[in-house]
Design an enzyme around this catalytic site. Structure first.
Site, short mmCIF file in Angstrom:
data_model
loop_
_atom_site.label_atom_id
_atom_site.label_comp_id
_atom_site.label_asym_id
_atom_site.label_seq_id
_atom_site.Cartn_x
_atom_site.Cartn_y
_atom_site.Cartn_z
N ASP A 114 0.99 -1.32 0.21
CA ASP A 114 0.00 0.09 -0.13
C ASP A 114 0.90 1.56 0.04
OD1 ASP A 114 -2.48 -1.21 0.01
OD2 ASP A 114 -2.64 -1.12 2.53
N ASP A 148 -7.32 -1.47 -4.20
CA ASP A 148 -8.53 -1.41 -3.28
C ASP A 148 -8.92 -0.28 -3.48
OD1 ASP A 148 -6.83 -2.62 -1.33
OD2 ASP A 148 -5.90 -1.24 -0.43
#
Length: 179
Positions: A114, A148
């Protein structure tokens, strides 16, 4: 980049490298291996659902597109979990090496990378506020990736614009399976 290294693009947007071993927002309810197997099962079910919906030809393009973005995002996260740990060594205090003799993890036990961080508002809670008084408050604290985003934005669009279609397709699938 090294783990937890940050590049400030704007004051409200930063590239912040973290490795997420769990689900959304770093929640770890189960072992990474079990989570990855669960993701593979869900993605397989999604593939079957999308193919059935396309064959029926009764759903709007936007609905199928949203389901496809959710599928693509989930598949991207699965690929990270499956292979990232085998293809790179650790990034603690160093830039990870690509294709080392031995990665930091085994197949299906890797972490999701991420990097997108949007701390839009940074302030301190007022001291009179119960529980959080005097503590830092950051609005939008989660660090996420493009996969995401595809999942969350598409799910939001489905719930807002295609709520009826979503629940109708699930009901039809259940009815078909019961017969």
């Amino acid at each position: 980049m090294q783990l937890h290294e940050m590049i400030e693009v704007f004051s409200w947007f930063k590239i912040f490298f973290v490795e997420n071993p769990g689900m959304a927002f770093g929640i770890e309810l189960v072992d990474t291996y079990i989570l990855t197997i669960f993701r593979v099962i869900v993605v397989s079910w999604f593939c079957v659902m999308i193919v059935k919906l396309i064959k029926r030809g009764t759903f709007k393009f936007g609905y199928i597109l949203c389901l496809s973005f959710i599928l693509a995002g989930a598949l991207g996260n699965i690929i990270d979990c499956a292979f990232y740990g085998m293809l790179f060594d650790h990034s603690y205090g160093q830039v990870a090496s690509f294709m080392p003799d031995e990665g930091y993890s085994t197949f299906l036990n890797g972490k999701v990378v991420d990097m997108l961080y949007f701390p839009l508002i940074r302030t301190i809670w007022p001291s009179w506020m119960p529980v959080w008084g005097g503590q830092e408050f950051v609005f939008f604290r989660p660090i996420f990736n493009i996969a995401d985003s595809a999942i969350c934005v598409s799910a939001f669009i489905l719930l807002i614009f295609y709520k009826h279609s979503l629940f109708a397709s699930l009901a039809k699938e259940k009815k078909t399976n019961d017969e």
